[in-house]
Design a protein around this motif. Structure first.
Motif, PDB file in Angstrom:
ATOM      1  N   PRO A 244      -0.874  -8.280   2.823  1.00  0.00           N
ATOM      2  CA  PRO A 244      -1.573  -7.013   2.993  1.00  0.00           C
ATOM      3  C   PRO A 244      -1.496  -6.164   1.721  1.00  0.00           C
ATOM      4  O   PRO A 244      -0.512  -6.213   0.978  1.00  0.00           O
ATOM      5  CB  PRO A 244      -0.822  -6.340   4.135  1.00  0.00           C
ATOM      6  CG  PRO A 244      -0.032  -7.409   4.793  1.00  0.00           C
ATOM      7  CD  PRO A 244       0.277  -8.413   3.738  1.00  0.00           C
ATOM      8  N   GLY A 245      -2.542  -5.353   1.520  1.00  0.00           N
ATOM      9  CA  GLY A 245      -2.555  -4.467   0.372  1.00  0.00           C
ATOM     10  C   GLY A 245      -1.738  -3.222   0.634  1.00  0.00           C
ATOM     11  O   GLY A 245      -1.302  -2.948   1.757  1.00  0.00           O
ATOM     12  N   ASN A 246      -1.544  -2.449  -0.431  1.00  0.00           N
ATOM     13  CA  ASN A 246      -0.726  -1.243  -0.290  1.00  0.00           C
ATOM     14  C   ASN A 246      -1.075  -0.269  -1.405  1.00  0.00           C
ATOM     15  O   ASN A 246      -1.521  -0.668  -2.484  1.00  0.00           O
ATOM     16  CB  ASN A 246       0.757  -1.590  -0.340  1.00  0.00           C
ATOM     17  CG  ASN A 246       1.647  -0.463   0.143  1.00  0.00           C
ATOM     18  OD1 ASN A 246       1.171   0.540   0.682  1.00  0.00           O
ATOM     19  ND2 ASN A 246       2.940  -0.610  -0.041  1.00  0.00           N
ATOM     20  N   VAL A 247      -0.884   1.002  -1.112  1.00  0.00           N
ATOM     21  CA  VAL A 247      -0.954   2.074  -2.101  1.00  0.00           C
ATOM     22  C   VAL A 247       0.248   2.977  -1.846  1.00  0.00           C
ATOM     23  O   VAL A 247       0.444   3.436  -0.714  1.00  0.00           O
ATOM     24  CB  VAL A 247      -2.252   2.898  -1.977  1.00  0.00           C
ATOM     25  CG1 VAL A 247      -2.251   4.057  -2.979  1.00  0.00           C
ATOM     26  CG2 VAL A 247      -3.475   2.019  -2.196  1.00  0.00           C
ATOM     27  N   SER A 248       1.060   3.179  -2.860  1.00  0.00           N
ATOM     28  CA  SER A 248       2.186   4.094  -2.700  1.00  0.00           C
ATOM     29  C   SER A 248       1.784   5.480  -3.202  1.00  0.00           C
ATOM     30  O   SER A 248       0.908   5.619  -4.055  1.00  0.00           O
ATOM     31  CB  SER A 248       3.413   3.601  -3.470  1.00  0.00           C
ATOM     32  OG  SER A 248       3.170   3.614  -4.862  1.00  0.00           O
ATOM     33  N   ARG A 249       2.434   6.502  -2.641  1.00  0.00           N
ATOM     34  CA  ARG A 249       2.254   7.875  -3.138  1.00  0.00           C
ATOM     35  C   ARG A 249       3.626   8.440  -3.466  1.00  0.00           C
ATOM     36  O   ARG A 249       4.483   8.562  -2.585  1.00  0.00           O
ATOM     37  CB  ARG A 249       1.553   8.761  -2.107  1.00  0.00           C
ATOM     38  CG  ARG A 249       1.161  10.124  -2.686  1.00  0.00           C
ATOM     39  CD  ARG A 249       0.672  11.077  -1.627  1.00  0.00           C
ATOM     40  NE  ARG A 249       1.747  11.530  -0.750  1.00  0.00           N
ATOM     41  CZ  ARG A 249       1.610  12.508   0.158  1.00  0.00           C
ATOM     42  NH1 ARG A 249       0.448  13.111   0.314  1.00  0.00           N
ATOM     43  NH2 ARG A 249       2.628  12.854   0.916  1.00  0.00           N
TER      44      ARG A 249
ATOM     45  N   LEU B 169      -4.130   4.336   7.975  1.00  0.00           N
ATOM     46  CA  LEU B 169      -4.676   3.174   7.281  1.00  0.00           C
ATOM     47  C   LEU B 169      -4.788   1.970   8.214  1.00  0.00           C
ATOM     48  O   LEU B 169      -5.740   1.188   8.120  1.00  0.00           O
ATOM     49  CB  LEU B 169      -3.827   2.822   6.061  1.00  0.00           C
ATOM     50  CG  LEU B 169      -4.559   1.965   5.020  1.00  0.00           C
ATOM     51  CD1 LEU B 169      -5.779   2.676   4.478  1.00  0.00           C
ATOM     52  CD2 LEU B 169      -3.636   1.577   3.890  1.00  0.00           C
ATOM     53  N   ARG B 170      -3.829   1.823   9.133  1.00  0.00           N
ATOM     54  CA  ARG B 170      -3.941   0.719  10.102  1.00  0.00           C
ATOM     55  C   ARG B 170      -5.197   0.875  10.946  1.00  0.00           C
ATOM     56  O   ARG B 170      -5.835  -0.116  11.318  1.00  0.00           O
ATOM     57  CB  ARG B 170      -2.709   0.672  10.999  1.00  0.00           C
ATOM     58  CG  ARG B 170      -1.504  -0.004  10.369  1.00  0.00           C
ATOM     59  CD  ARG B 170      -0.507  -0.467  11.418  1.00  0.00           C
ATOM     60  NE  ARG B 170       0.657  -1.056  10.785  1.00  0.00           N
ATOM     61  CZ  ARG B 170       1.739  -0.375  10.416  1.00  0.00           C
ATOM     62  NH1 ARG B 170       1.787   0.942  10.649  1.00  0.00           N
ATOM     63  NH2 ARG B 170       2.758  -0.967   9.831  1.00  0.00           N
ATOM     64  N   ASP B 171      -5.586   2.114  11.243  1.00  0.00           N
ATOM     65  CA  ASP B 171      -6.797   2.328  12.037  1.00  0.00           C
ATOM     66  C   ASP B 171      -8.046   1.830  11.330  1.00  0.00           C
ATOM     67  O   ASP B 171      -9.058   1.539  11.964  1.00  0.00           O
ATOM     68  CB  ASP B 171      -6.956   3.824  12.366  1.00  0.00           C
ATOM     69  CG  ASP B 171      -5.946   4.303  13.401  1.00  0.00           C
ATOM     70  OD1 ASP B 171      -5.329   3.450  14.070  1.00  0.00           O
ATOM     71  OD2 ASP B 171      -5.768   5.526  13.533  1.00  0.00           O
ATOM     72  N   LEU B 172      -7.983   1.742   9.994  1.00  0.00           N
ATOM     73  CA  LEU B 172      -9.107   1.209   9.223  1.00  0.00           C
ATOM     74  C   LEU B 172      -9.011  -0.303   9.052  1.00  0.00           C
ATOM     75  O   LEU B 172      -9.870  -0.915   8.435  1.00  0.00           O
ATOM     76  CB  LEU B 172      -9.158   1.854   7.836  1.00  0.00           C
ATOM     77  CG  LEU B 172      -9.637   3.305   7.742  1.00  0.00           C
ATOM     78  CD1 LEU B 172      -9.621   3.765   6.281  1.00  0.00           C
ATOM     79  CD2 LEU B 172     -11.038   3.451   8.312  1.00  0.00           C
ATOM     80  N   GLY B 173      -7.943  -0.902   9.581  1.00  0.00           N
ATOM     81  CA  GLY B 173      -7.722  -2.336   9.397  1.00  0.00           C
ATOM     82  C   GLY B 173      -6.845  -2.655   8.213  1.00  0.00           C
ATOM     83  O   GLY B 173      -6.723  -3.820   7.821  1.00  0.00           O
ATOM     84  N   GLY B 174      -6.217  -1.629   7.614  1.00  0.00           N
ATOM     85  CA  GLY B 174      -5.402  -1.866   6.435  1.00  0.00           C
ATOM     86  C   GLY B 174      -6.265  -2.201   5.228  1.00  0.00           C
ATOM     87  O   GLY B 174      -7.485  -1.990   5.220  1.00  0.00           O
ATOM     88  N   THR B 175      -5.627  -2.732   4.190  1.00  0.00           N
ATOM     89  CA  THR B 175      -6.336  -3.121   2.970  1.00  0.00           C
ATOM     90  C   THR B 175      -5.818  -4.458   2.481  1.00  0.00           C
ATOM     91  O   THR B 175      -4.792  -4.956   2.961  1.00  0.00           O
ATOM     92  CB  THR B 175      -6.149  -2.071   1.847  1.00  0.00           C
ATOM     93  OG1 THR B 175      -4.752  -1.973   1.546  1.00  0.00           O
ATOM     94  CG2 THR B 175      -6.692  -0.709   2.250  1.00  0.00           C
ATOM     95  N   MET B 176      -6.517  -5.038   1.512  1.00  0.00           N
ATOM     96  CA  MET B 176      -6.048  -6.260   0.876  1.00  0.00           C
ATOM     97  C   MET B 176      -6.325  -6.198  -0.625  1.00  0.00           C
ATOM     98  O   MET B 176      -7.325  -5.635  -1.070  1.00  0.00           O
ATOM     99  CB  MET B 176      -6.688  -7.507   1.495  1.00  0.00           C
ATOM    100  CG  MET B 176      -8.190  -7.640   1.314  1.00  0.00           C
ATOM    101  SD  MET B 176      -8.892  -9.128   2.077  1.00  0.00           S
ATOM    102  CE  MET B 176      -8.195 -10.434   1.051  1.00  0.00           C
ATOM    103  N   ILE B 177      -5.401  -6.724  -1.395  1.00  0.00           N
ATOM    104  CA  ILE B 177      -5.537  -6.900  -2.842  1.00  0.00           C
ATOM    105  C   ILE B 177      -6.028  -5.606  -3.496  1.00  0.00           C
ATOM    106  O   ILE B 177      -7.081  -5.562  -4.138  1.00  0.00           O
ATOM    107  CB  ILE B 177      -6.464  -8.087  -3.191  1.00  0.00           C
ATOM    108  CG1 ILE B 177      -6.154  -9.311  -2.306  1.00  0.00           C
ATOM    109  CG2 ILE B 177      -6.296  -8.475  -4.667  1.00  0.00           C
ATOM    110  CD1 ILE B 177      -7.072 -10.501  -2.553  1.00  0.00           C
ATOM    111  N   ASN B 178      -5.259  -4.528  -3.356  1.00  0.00           N
ATOM    112  CA  ASN B 178      -5.619  -3.269  -3.996  1.00  0.00           C
ATOM    113  C   ASN B 178      -5.423  -3.406  -5.497  1.00  0.00           C
ATOM    114  O   ASN B 178      -4.297  -3.507  -5.974  1.00  0.00           O
ATOM    115  CB  ASN B 178      -4.765  -2.132  -3.447  1.00  0.00           C
ATOM    116  CG  ASN B 178      -5.034  -1.896  -1.966  1.00  0.00           C
ATOM    117  OD1 ASN B 178      -4.486  -2.591  -1.115  1.00  0.00           O
ATOM    118  ND2 ASN B 178      -5.882  -0.936  -1.687  1.00  0.00           N
ATOM    119  N   CYS B 179      -6.507  -3.362  -6.231  1.00  0.00           N
ATOM    120  CA  CYS B 179      -6.463  -3.666  -7.664  1.00  0.00           C
ATOM    121  C   CYS B 179      -6.536  -2.375  -8.476  1.00  0.00           C
ATOM    122  O   CYS B 179      -5.616  -1.581  -8.456  1.00  0.00           O
ATOM    123  CB  CYS B 179      -7.590  -4.629  -8.011  1.00  0.00           C
ATOM    124  SG  CYS B 179      -7.416  -5.359  -9.644  1.00  0.00           S
TER     125      CYS B 179
END
Length: 895
Positions: A188-193, A221-231
């Protein structure tokens, strides 16, 4: 079905028918070369890319240490985010603010991060405790709070190992406090703040990890389905961070193939791509299965490797983890932390939980609105299309966005919103048109005639082909129709054998059925081909309602099907200065100019440059770009260290600093014949430029154009320059003036025939110290004489503040004098938007369908034919029926 972009463009009107010096030992002329200058500022540690560059308001540089070798010396043995302490860019447009860093030659130099000045200091490292020690930096979790890396399944990369884009959103006017958003390129993708601030006493930047969060672990973010490969990503003009999903798994056809090829052949054998196996049990197993099924006739299933991690994404969203014989740590990353476990693999037991991810929810740009709220609000921009997005570039008209899709046979895309993007009270109501590129100049495909051009010598002329129009809400509703598809559906839809009784046989049957006829759980091959047929017959806005989803959910396949130039290889970097406007540049980094850009088919058939090319494109008055000019050309990989050591190769991220310089970040570890393997960060300084503007003027009327200078880092002490009109039967120069702040000057000298204006000045008031940005040198007044077009040429000989000659590039303009009445009624055509084209053909003060009809009826008239440039609306340097179509679309009215 890739037969006719022209036919599609013409469908709305019935019957329209519409460098530098070569480097020794280089096989490709002009490789490597630079239009400007380059200096190495940093090398990253062994094994790591240079990713996520960001320059704070105080000139401090920050970037990520992505997937370094664990053999590096501490602290460079763990991925993280760091900044350069003790150095700030002067932000004056000049590379004189640092001495160039030497190439890393020793083991110690290659296994650490080095900078030309200052020291690279880590702010945060992978898996460090954050959020009150309830999370680890970069590590997604299940809804129950379990770290995702503890579960079985293939890995795209190890959690927290691949920090990429960094965007700092300030929360105070001084720009010394705010939040740093960082992408993690994994599934799963991720973005930290991370809260970040500059210590007033020490001048150092400090990270507050106690109050940092992983966006992947929020319900929003889970409600959006999460993310993948955040580049990579971008900071928007409305001051938010946008993270891009690099969904490499989206290709449904491999490389240059089209869906039409599969339908015509009656099989996807040799053609089908990775996305068709998204919901296959153990999806990354498809390549070995294809090798087993077809033996010597096997093929590379494009994007299959990026299906790694999809099952972990399912667990992050709440699916129940199934058993496996061990943890399969196969990864796309060459420097993963975890060692591969012998004989470890998934069992192939299908995930039947409805939390299994929907493929059409991934491959978008994600805007984190309310960046300083307790939890930012994530918004996916479905309207911008679905791709392997490396990055977007949001323009200051607040409507136009450019995007670059990474990988082989991919595209660059454009989106134009109906209204300003932040003006929508509900972002789901955001609506607009998505465009694909069409490279139109013959020189780019000269291999057809046996003459192959060098990318260093040829700019790419690009037309933007509309794919479709929709709103975010519409597209989300289409996506939702595929939400309940699971791995069980793959078997139950495509296999005759009951998988609960014989799983292995069912998987093989399903695989072969999908290869033959496509995955029936998602948009079908037949739907894409039918969309393209209707597109060519009716135009982008005339397809059946049920097919409108195709270009937004299957963007690459749709664009390929109608003949767009989806041939770019590793389109990675894209950026412009934060306050970019008309006349400023958008930079595009093409990491490798090879494969489909250098073969013998399609719109791009040029010499290969494995080290890639950085292009720049100038924004016009409508924030459009139409010409990609090569400014940095990498080395051939046949070039030895003498050429390759000091040349930029495989540019990934590009970052345009506010002073006009560009950070060029490499992603080519151990490639080429350099004497060192490390990726480096380079600073590109463009050549100084003097340009004269373009204008349209009526016969007997006057208009002013400016002569402007940009990228002159050290200011001007003075010099001479001139402007000339190529045809005084079209326009004459009647007067000229300097800016009010100009110092000593000779009055502008105007030739008796109005053909030239000459200038001489000394900047004793130091009014032209522009720190690398654009400023006005003079203003010229033109008078329209007769209908037609004439070039405005400029020449310059300038000295900088040190008395040294400034070697400038010059850019010519054009003046268009309006034609006589097209209708013969005495009403003169007008140019409502000042772009030099006369859209108001009948001169009634507005652009409407009557103008389209009049131009169509009078195409062969003298008043039109003798003023072709006035009506060349598609800017292809000729008058044709496509100009009528372009005017029709610009008029934006129904018949």
């Amino acid at each position: 079905m890739a037969s006719s972009v022209a036919a599609a463009l013409g469908a709305s009107v019935a019957g329209s028918g519409i460098a530098s010096a070569d480097v020794e030992e280089s096989d490709t002329p002009g490789a490597p070369s630079v239009k400007g200058s380059l200096k190495r500022f940093s090398n990253t540690a062994f094994g790591a890319e240079v990713t996520g560059p960001f320059v704070f308001d105080d000139g401090t540089l920050l970037y990520s240490l992505q997937h370094p070798s664990t053999d590096n010396v501490a602290p460079y043995d763990r991925a993280g985010i760091g900044y350069v302490k003790g150095f700030s860019f002067a932000m004056n447009g000049s590379n004189d603010d640092f001495e160039e860093l030497s190439a890393p030659e020793t083991q110690d130099e290659q296994h650490s991060v080095r900078t030309a000045d200052g020291d690279y200091v880590m702010l945060a490292r992978r898996e460090e405790p954050i959020n009150g020690a309830s999370e680890q930096l970069g590590v997604p979790e299940t809804p129950d709070g379990e770290p995702i890396d503890k579960f079985p399944g293939t890995r795209y990369s190890e959690a927290g190992y691949t920090p990429d884009c960094n965007q700092f959103i300030a929360s105070n006017e001084a720009g010394t406090e705010g939040h740093l958003f960082t992408n993690f390129e994994s599934t799963p993708g991720n973005v930290s703040r991370i809260p970040l601030s500059k210590n007033a006493a020490t001048g150092e930047w400090e990270a507050d990890l106690e109050n940092a969060i992983n966006m992947a672990n929020t319900e929003e973010l889970r409600d959006l389905g999460g993310t993948m490969i955040n580049c990579y990503g971008d900071r928007t003009p409305w001051d938010t961070m946008v993270s891009s999903e690099e969904n490499y798994a989206h290709p449904r056809v491999s490389y240059k193939a089209t869906v039409g090829d599969i339908v015509e052949a009656g099989t996807g054998k040799g053609l089908v791509g990775g996305c068709q196996f998204w919901n296959r049990p153990n999806p990354t197993g498809i390549q070995s299965a294809v090798d087993e099924y077809y033996g010597d006739e096997s093929w590379s299933v494009q994007g299959n490797w990026a299906l790694a991690g999809v099952e972990l994404l399912a667990y992050q969203l709440g699916a129940f983890p199934r058993d496996a014989t061990g943890v399969d740590t196969s990864t796309a990353d060459a420097y993963a932390k975890t060692e591969v476990v012998e004989d470890a693999k998934n069992t192939g037991t299908p995930i039947t939980d409805e939390a299994y991810p929907n493929p059409y929810r991934y491959g978008y740009h994600v805007d984190y609105r309310e960046p300083h709220a307790e939890t930012p609000e994530p918004i996916k921009y479905y309207v911008l299309g679905r791709a392997a997005w490396e990055s977007p570039n949001f323009q200051n008209d607040l409507r136009t966005v450019y995007g670059a899709s990474d990988g082989d046979s991919k595209g660059i895309y454009k989106f134009v919103a109906d209204e300003e993007i932040p003006s929508y009270d509900d972002p789901m109501e955001l609506a607009g048109t998505l465009y694909a590129p069409k490279v139109t100049n013959d020189a780019a495909s000269a291999a057809d005639s046996g003459t192959r051009a060098s990318p260093a010598d040829v700019a790419l002329d690009v037309e933007w082909v509309p794919l479709g129009h929709a709103s975010n809400a519409e597209i989300e509703s289409w996506i939702a129709e595929y939400d309940d598809v699971t791995q069980a559906d793959y078997l139950e839809t495509h296999a005759e054998t009951d998988w609960t009784e014989d799983r292995a046989t069912a998987i093989e049957e399903a695989d072969k059925a999908v290869i033959e006829n496509g995955n029936q759980n998602y948009i079908t091959n037949e739907e894409i081909v039918e969309w393209a047929r209707q597109y060519e017959a009716r135009g982008h806005d005339g397809v059946d309602e049920g097919l409108r989803r195709v270009p937004f959910l299957e963007t690459r396949a749709a664009a390929k099907e109608i003949g767009a130039s989806i041939e770019f290889n590793k389109a990675e970097g894209i950026d412009s200065v934060d306050d970019a406007g008309p006349g400023d540049y958008v930079y595009f980094g093409i990491s490798e100019f090879n494969d489909d850009m250098a073969d013998d088919t399609g719109d791009l058939q040029m010499d290969r440059v494995d080290g890639g090319v950085v292009y720049r494109a100038e924004l016009d008055a409508n924030y459009d770009v139409s010409t990609l000019e090569p400014v940095v050309v990498g080395p051939d990989f046949t070039d030895g260290p003498q050429a390759a050591n000091d040349a930029v190769r495989n540019i990934d991220n590009v970052y345009a600093m506010d002073d006009g310089r560009v950070l060029c970040c490499e992603d080519g570890f151990a490639e080429s014949r350099r004497s060192y393997p490390n990726d480096c960060l380079w600073v590109y300084q463009p050549n100084p430029t003097v340009a004269v503007g373009s204008a349209a003027v009526g016969q007997g009327e006057s208009v002013t154009v400016e002569v402007r200078a940009k990228h002159i880092p050290d200011g001007l002490s003075g010099g001479t320059f001139s402007v000339g009109v190529s045809d005084t039967d079209v326009a004459e120069i009647t007067s000229a003036s300097y800016p009010d702040a100009a110092g000593l000057n000779q009055p502008p000298s105007i030739a008796e025939d109005g053909s030239t204006a000459a200038f001489e000045f000394a900047d004793v008031n130091e009014a032209m110290q522009a720190d690398g940005v654009e400023f006005t040198l003079a203003t010229v007044t033109l008078s329209g004489v007769g209908g037609g077009a004439a070039d405005l040429d400029v020449s310059a000989a300038l000295d900088d503040d040190e008395g040294q000659n400034v070697a400038v590039e010059t850019r010519s303009g054009v003046t268009v004098t309006g034609p006589a009445s097209v209708a013969g009624s005495g009403s003169v055509p007008s140019d409502p938007d000042g772009d030099g084209r006369y859209e108001d053909v009948n001169g009634n003060g507005r652009v409407d369908y009557d103008d389209v009809v009049l131009l169509f009826d009078r195409m062969e008239s003298k008043s039109v034919a003798s003023n072709a440039r006035s009506f060349d609306f598609n800017e292809n340097d000729r008058l044709d029926y496509a100009d009528i179509v372009h005017l029709y679309e610009e008029a934006g009215v129904e018949q």
